[in-house]
Design a protein around this motif. Structure first.
Motif, short mmCIF file in Angstrom:
data_model
loop_
_atom_site.label_atom_id
_atom_site.label_comp_id
_atom_site.label_asym_id
_atom_site.label_seq_id
_atom_site.Cartn_x
_atom_site.Cartn_y
_atom_site.Cartn_z
N ALA A 226 -3.24 1.08 0.14
CA ALA A 226 -3.53 1.80 1.46
C ALA A 226 -3.40 0.86 2.69
O ALA A 226 -3.18 -0.45 2.59
CB ALA A 226 -5.09 2.29 1.60
N ARG A 227 -3.15 1.12 3.85
CA ARG A 227 -3.10 0.49 5.04
C ARG A 227 -4.42 0.56 6.15
O ARG A 227 -4.40 1.78 6.34
CB ARG A 227 -1.76 0.66 5.86
CG ARG A 227 -0.66 0.30 5.19
CD ARG A 227 0.75 0.19 6.20
NE ARG A 227 0.89 1.58 6.86
CZ ARG A 227 1.89 1.64 7.76
NH1 ARG A 227 2.48 0.79 8.20
NH2 ARG A 227 1.76 2.66 8.46
N VAL A 228 -5.05 -0.47 6.57
CA VAL A 228 -5.85 -0.40 7.52
C VAL A 228 -5.20 -0.88 8.73
O VAL A 228 -4.82 -2.39 8.72
CB VAL A 228 -7.31 -1.01 7.18
CG1 VAL A 228 -8.08 -0.88 8.24
CG2 VAL A 228 -7.77 -0.27 5.77
N ALA A 229 -5.10 -0.16 10.01
CA ALA A 229 -4.47 -0.54 10.97
C ALA A 229 -5.45 -1.68 11.77
O ALA A 229 -6.59 -1.71 11.66
CB ALA A 229 -4.12 0.26 12.16
N GLU A 254 0.95 8.61 5.85
CA GLU A 254 0.94 8.02 4.46
C GLU A 254 1.11 6.41 4.78
O GLU A 254 1.51 5.91 5.67
CB GLU A 254 2.05 8.38 3.75
CG GLU A 254 2.21 9.65 3.45
CD GLU A 254 1.14 10.24 2.74
OE1 GLU A 254 0.86 9.59 1.67
OE2 GLU A 254 0.60 11.34 2.93
N ALA A 255 1.09 5.72 3.65
CA ALA A 255 0.97 4.27 3.89
C ALA A 255 2.46 3.55 4.11
O ALA A 255 2.72 2.57 4.60
CB ALA A 255 0.65 3.63 2.47
N GLY A 256 3.39 4.85 3.78
CA GLY A 256 4.64 4.35 4.35
C GLY A 256 5.77 3.65 3.40
O GLY A 256 6.96 3.52 3.39
N CYS A 257 5.07 2.95 2.29
CA CYS A 257 5.88 2.27 1.29
C CYS A 257 5.13 2.20 0.44
O CYS A 257 3.90 2.44 0.08
CB CYS A 257 6.26 0.77 1.72
SG CYS A 257 5.01 -0.12 2.30
N ALA A 258 5.46 1.60 -1.05
CA ALA A 258 4.69 1.63 -2.37
C ALA A 258 3.63 0.80 -2.11
O ALA A 258 2.76 0.47 -2.97
CB ALA A 258 5.71 1.55 -3.38
N GLN A 259 4.20 -0.71 -1.76
CA GLN A 259 3.31 -1.81 -1.69
C GLN A 259 3.13 -2.36 -0.27
O GLN A 259 3.86 -3.24 0.23
CB GLN A 259 4.00 -2.87 -2.55
CG GLN A 259 3.81 -2.61 -3.86
CD GLN A 259 2.50 -2.63 -4.59
OE1 GLN A 259 1.81 -3.59 -4.27
NE2 GLN A 259 2.27 -1.86 -5.84
N PRO A 260 2.16 -1.80 0.63
CA PRO A 260 1.94 -2.15 1.89
C PRO A 260 1.71 -3.94 1.99
O PRO A 260 2.14 -4.36 2.95
CB PRO A 260 0.79 -1.38 2.68
CG PRO A 260 0.81 -0.28 1.50
CD PRO A 260 1.29 -0.61 0.29
N SER A 261 1.13 -4.24 1.07
CA SER A 261 0.59 -5.67 1.27
C SER A 261 1.70 -6.59 0.88
O SER A 261 1.74 -7.82 1.54
CB SER A 261 -0.60 -5.81 0.11
OG SER A 261 0.07 -5.82 -1.05
N LEU A 267 3.76 -0.82 11.49
CA LEU A 267 4.47 -0.14 12.51
C LEU A 267 3.86 1.27 12.06
O LEU A 267 3.96 1.55 10.99
CB LEU A 267 5.64 -0.26 12.84
CG LEU A 267 5.99 -1.59 13.55
CD1 LEU A 267 7.59 -1.67 13.41
CD2 LEU A 267 5.44 -2.00 14.68
N PHE A 268 3.26 2.40 13.05
CA PHE A 268 3.31 3.51 12.82
C PHE A 268 4.77 4.42 13.20
O PHE A 268 5.40 4.04 14.21
CB PHE A 268 2.28 4.33 13.75
CG PHE A 268 0.86 3.58 13.33
CD1 PHE A 268 0.61 3.27 12.07
CD2 PHE A 268 0.18 3.72 14.36
CE1 PHE A 268 -0.80 2.60 11.84
CE2 PHE A 268 -1.44 3.50 14.07
CZ PHE A 268 -1.70 2.85 12.86
N ARG A 269 4.97 5.08 12.46
CA ARG A 269 6.33 5.93 12.80
C ARG A 269 6.28 7.10 12.87
O ARG A 269 6.80 8.21 11.85
CB ARG A 269 7.52 5.28 11.53
CG ARG A 269 7.73 3.87 11.77
CD ARG A 269 8.91 3.49 10.55
NE ARG A 269 9.33 2.19 10.66
CZ ARG A 269 8.69 1.21 10.38
NH1 ARG A 269 7.61 1.37 9.73
NH2 ARG A 269 9.21 -0.03 10.43
N GLY A 270 5.78 7.55 13.94
CA GLY A 270 5.51 8.94 14.11
C GLY A 270 4.25 9.56 13.18
O GLY A 270 4.65 11.04 13.07
#
Length: 272
Positions: A226-229, A254-261, A267-270
């Protein structure tokens, strides 16, 4: 037939992280000869990364109450008893190199990065706590907080492959759990919500990215990857592979990718 013990050269070859650090230290002496004493005493005089860590951390954390020699003996004993401490340190070095663009050499976390150093000192305190030596563990926690501005109680449980960028004002509660391959930036708090007792701090999954200034409060779970902004206040569970943002935080996509870390993409993309 009994085998002969490995020579130091063979052991170094079998440990690519330590081998690379030694090569970088040798090159650093050529590049900055005035610092040759530091590179020799902190790296080249030691037979392993574990011994170098004990030397460096004992130098940083020693005080009038706690001698450098005693700290080195404790840390050497911890590494001898628990090889997983050295394994975690290597994973943390590689994680920092891969995720932090300011980390251009494996040498840098060992010598200069207080986030890496604070986590390795926490690992020693956690080992002491598991041995029942809670007073010594708490003393190391206090020194880490004073020296590095990072507060991690020895009772917390932290995985490997951890990258804490900048690391100023990090606070992690004593019943918090942090999974493997987590990245967080400065001023992150994994705290409680009041004066409750018992298990009261967050559980962070594997592969999570926590932005600067985020607060995750209470016995809640942040799911894997997960991503925490940055600047968010998280008060409820976060599902796996979601992005949360805001005060209080809510799911924004969504987290936007398989491995956010790993990607460290904040960045948020819409998604909102």
């Amino acid at each position: 037939m009994p085998t002969r013990p490995h020579t130091q050269e063979q052991l170094t070859t079998l440990d690519p992280v330590w081998q690379r650090i030694r090569k970088e230290a040798a090159q650093a002496i050529i590049d900055e000869p005035l610092m040759g004493g530091i590179f020799h005493s902190s790296v080249l005089h030691h037979k392993s990364l574990e011994h170098a860590l004990a030397f460096r951390l004992s130098q940083k954390l020693a005080s009038a109450e706690l001698s450098e020699q005693i700290l080195r003996e404790i840390m050497d004993a911890a590494h001898a008893d628990a090889p997983e401490l050295g394994e975690a340190a290597r994973a943390d070095i590689v994680a920092t190199f891969e995720r932090d663009p300011a980390c251009t050499r494996f040498l840098k976390p060992l010598l200069y990065f207080k986030g890496f150093q604070a986590v390795q000192a926490y690992r020693i305190a956690h080992w002491l706590c598991e041995q029942g030596r809670t007073d010594f563990a708490n003393l190391i926690q206090m020194r880490v907080s004073e020296v590095f501005g990072v507060d991690i109680p020895p009772g917390a449980r932290i995985g490997k492959g951890i990258m804490i960028d900048h690391a100023h004002s990090i606070v992690i509660g004593e019943t918090a759990v942090v999974g493997d391959n987590v990245s967080m930036l400065h001023s992150v708090t994994l705290g409680g919500t009041g004066k409750e007792d018992g298990d009261r701090h967050p559980k962070i999954g594997c592969g999570v990215m926590i932005g600067a200034g985020a607060k995750v409060l209470g016995n809640i779970r942040v799911g894997d990857c997960a991503r925490v902004a940055a600047g968010s206040v998280v008060l409820e569970d976060v599902p796996d592979r979601k992005t949360v943002a805001g005060v209080p935080a809510r799911i924004v996509g969504e987290a936007g990718c398989a491995q956010p870390s790993m990607t460290m993409d904040q960045l948020f993309r819409g998604e909102i």
